[in-house]
Design a protein around this motif. Sequence first.
Motif, PDB file in Angstrom:
ATOM      1  N   GLU A  61       0.989  -1.143   0.106  1.00  0.00           N
ATOM      2  CA  GLU A  61       0.050  -0.002  -0.273  1.00  0.00           C
ATOM      3  C   GLU A  61       0.840   1.147   0.004  1.00  0.00           C
ATOM      4  O   GLU A  61       1.853   1.326   0.912  1.00  0.00           O
ATOM      5  N   ASP A  62       0.712   2.172  -0.856  1.00  0.00           N
ATOM      6  CA  ASP A  62       1.615   3.421  -0.966  1.00  0.00           C
ATOM      7  C   ASP A  62       1.157   4.625  -0.155  1.00  0.00           C
ATOM      8  O   ASP A  62       1.773   5.393   0.096  1.00  0.00           O
ATOM      9  N   ASP A  63      -0.168   4.509   0.347  1.00  0.00           N
ATOM     10  CA  ASP A  63      -0.581   5.520   1.413  1.00  0.00           C
ATOM     11  C   ASP A  63      -0.159   5.065   2.704  1.00  0.00           C
ATOM     12  O   ASP A  63      -0.335   4.193   3.325  1.00  0.00           O
ATOM     13  N   PRO A  64       0.690   6.108   3.566  1.00  0.00           N
ATOM     14  CA  PRO A  64       1.444   5.857   4.747  1.00  0.00           C
ATOM     15  C   PRO A  64       0.215   5.665   5.917  1.00  0.00           C
ATOM     16  O   PRO A  64       0.432   4.852   6.661  1.00  0.00           O
ATOM     17  N   GLU A  91       5.929  -4.550   4.984  1.00  0.00           N
ATOM     18  CA  GLU A  91       5.337  -3.682   4.205  1.00  0.00           C
ATOM     19  C   GLU A  91       6.129  -3.529   2.991  1.00  0.00           C
ATOM     20  O   GLU A  91       7.249  -3.598   2.841  1.00  0.00           O
ATOM     21  N   ALA A  92       5.304  -2.909   1.920  1.00  0.00           N
ATOM     22  CA  ALA A  92       5.592  -2.548   0.566  1.00  0.00           C
ATOM     23  C   ALA A  92       4.979  -1.274   0.024  1.00  0.00           C
ATOM     24  O   ALA A  92       4.042  -1.349   0.359  1.00  0.00           O
ATOM     25  N   LEU A 103      -3.432  -0.674   8.839  1.00  0.00           N
ATOM     26  CA  LEU A 103      -3.452  -2.007   8.748  1.00  0.00           C
ATOM     27  C   LEU A 103      -2.096  -2.589   9.578  1.00  0.00           C
ATOM     28  O   LEU A 103      -2.501  -3.837  10.283  1.00  0.00           O
ATOM     29  N   ARG A 104      -1.054  -1.992   9.645  1.00  0.00           N
ATOM     30  CA  ARG A 104      -0.205  -2.701  10.666  1.00  0.00           C
ATOM     31  C   ARG A 104      -0.572  -2.785  12.169  1.00  0.00           C
ATOM     32  O   ARG A 104      -0.443  -3.612  12.791  1.00  0.00           O
TER      33      ARG A 104
END
Length: 228
Positions: free
Chosen positions: A9-12, A31-32, A18-19
Amino acid sequence: MSIKVLVAEDDPAIRTLLRRTLGLEGYQVVEAEDGEEAVEKALQQHPDLVILDVLLPRKDGWDVCREIRRESSVPILMLTALGQEEDEVKGLEVGADDYVVKPFSPRQLLARVKALLRRSQGQGDLILEYPDLILDGKARRVTYRGEEILLAPKEFDLLYFLARHPGQVLSRQQLLERVWGWDYEGDDRTVDEHVKRIRRKLGEEGRGRLIRTVWGVGYRFDPQGEGS
């Protein structure tokens, strides 16, 4: 050993959500931030499940899903702001197992994650043997005409369930309820797309299919491969 989940996911802000959500359940989160990194980590770190955003930089989620599917049957949950029916169908066609549209509640997503993990970790441990097909429920291995076939988790679950009920006509709704779960919000096309993918991977065209279409009703597993 804890369950490992890859979050691409590119949105921090969403990655952080989610984390934290997955971490509270005891899952190990990898994470990626882009598609290239997602493919690399999926193939090198062997996660138990992948949460994959469609609109990733460098390589979109559709291509990431295709590349992962060439090498792995890991459950893949697509996560995207795209809500059109054709986008859901496309996700299924490229190998995704489930599809969640943003915005979503953490509770909803966690329920989908748990359902995918539960189903991928066992729909039964029986070995089903037919003239051309062997299904090992415990190892989740498919051998067709002497060749091992790599199926995605939901594809395996669907074929395994059908094979446990040879000759029985099962409606699309029955298959949705028993393979995807009573709370699954998809429609009949989900079943049709998975059957198409299974047939394609088995290399079955025209007559001689193990999964027979019963028009207007659903499908039937034919051990003799006489279906159409």
